[in-house]
Design a protein around this motif. Structure first.
Motif, short mmCIF file in Angstrom:
data_model
loop_
_atom_site.label_atom_id
_atom_site.label_comp_id
_atom_site.label_asym_id
_atom_site.label_seq_id
_atom_site.Cartn_x
_atom_site.Cartn_y
_atom_site.Cartn_z
N GLN A 198 -69.00 -53.21 6.10
CA GLN A 198 -67.72 -52.64 6.43
C GLN A 198 -67.93 -51.23 7.00
O GLN A 198 -68.70 -50.45 6.47
CB GLN A 198 -66.91 -52.59 5.16
N GLU A 228 -66.63 -47.56 7.76
CA GLU A 228 -65.63 -46.58 7.31
C GLU A 228 -65.44 -45.52 8.40
O GLU A 228 -66.38 -44.97 8.92
CB GLU A 228 -66.14 -45.88 6.06
N ILE A 229 -64.23 -45.28 8.58
CA ILE A 229 -63.92 -44.24 9.56
C ILE A 229 -63.24 -43.09 8.81
O ILE A 229 -62.23 -43.29 8.16
CB ILE A 229 -62.99 -44.76 10.66
N ASN A 230 -63.83 -41.96 8.94
CA ASN A 230 -63.30 -40.76 8.27
C ASN A 230 -62.61 -39.90 9.34
O ASN A 230 -63.23 -39.24 10.14
CB ASN A 230 -64.43 -39.99 7.60
#
Length: 189
Positions: A2, A4-6
């Motif tokens: 997966q 993750e976009i921060n």
């Protein structure tokens, strides 16, 4: 997996860089305003200095123009004097010639000429008849208005002077001439 976009830190970075850009733009704008204001102030000072210089030059020009008008004005005293001198000028050689013409060749001792219309002559004569003849000839001369015998002195009456020959009389004449008769003809020379 997966991914993750921060996104939050990126937003903080954008806000921080926007703030830096805003501060930088404000500083640049303020410096630009200071430079433009300083240039305007200096330009205004230079304009004021040039206006003062222009006013001084205009005043000098007015003074010079007034002097030119006075020079061209015939009422100017210098021009009046020049005009008076040229109008009152007489032909002195003619006056002297007319006074001396009836006189014997060796009879004149001294001649004093004045612009006021008088000639004083000291001459030597053989006799009273010669003095009278000379006076009559002068009176008949055109342009001579008056002849006076001021003094007649016999040769023997002269104090301490030795005079040789047969010239017993020294005579002083005052001759008045008419200025108009001796003015040059044909205008100013």
């Amino acid at each position: 997996m997966q991914v993750e976009i921060n996104l939050l830190p990126q937003k903080k970075k954008i806000v921080k860089s926007t703030r830096k850009v805003t501060i930088l733009m404000t500083v640049v704008f303020m410096l630009g305003m200071i430079v433009i204001g300083g240039a305007t102030y200096l330009a205004n000072q230079k304009v004021k200095a040039l206006e003062v210089e222009l006013q001084g030059i205009q005043e000098q020009r007015k003074v010079i123009e007034e002097q030119i008008v006075q020079m061209k004005d015939p009422s100017n005293t210098l021009q009046k004097e020049i005009k008076a001198l040229t109008e009152e000028r007489i032909d002195t050689t003619d006056v002297v010639a007319d006074v001396l013409q009836p006189l014997n060749k060796d009879a004149m001792l001294n001649l004093t000429y004045a612009n006021d219309g008088n000639v004083l002559l000291l001459g030597k004569f053989k006799g009273l008849e010669d003095i009278a003849t000379y006076e009559q000839n002068l009176i008949k001369t055109e342009g001579i208005s008056e002849v006076k015998v001021i003094k007649i002195t016999k040769n023997s009456e002269l104090e301490g002077e030795i005079v040789s020959g047969d010239v017993p009389y020294f005579t002083e004449f005052e001759v008045k001439y008419a200025k108009e008769a001796y003015r040059p003809q044909g205008g100013a020379n």
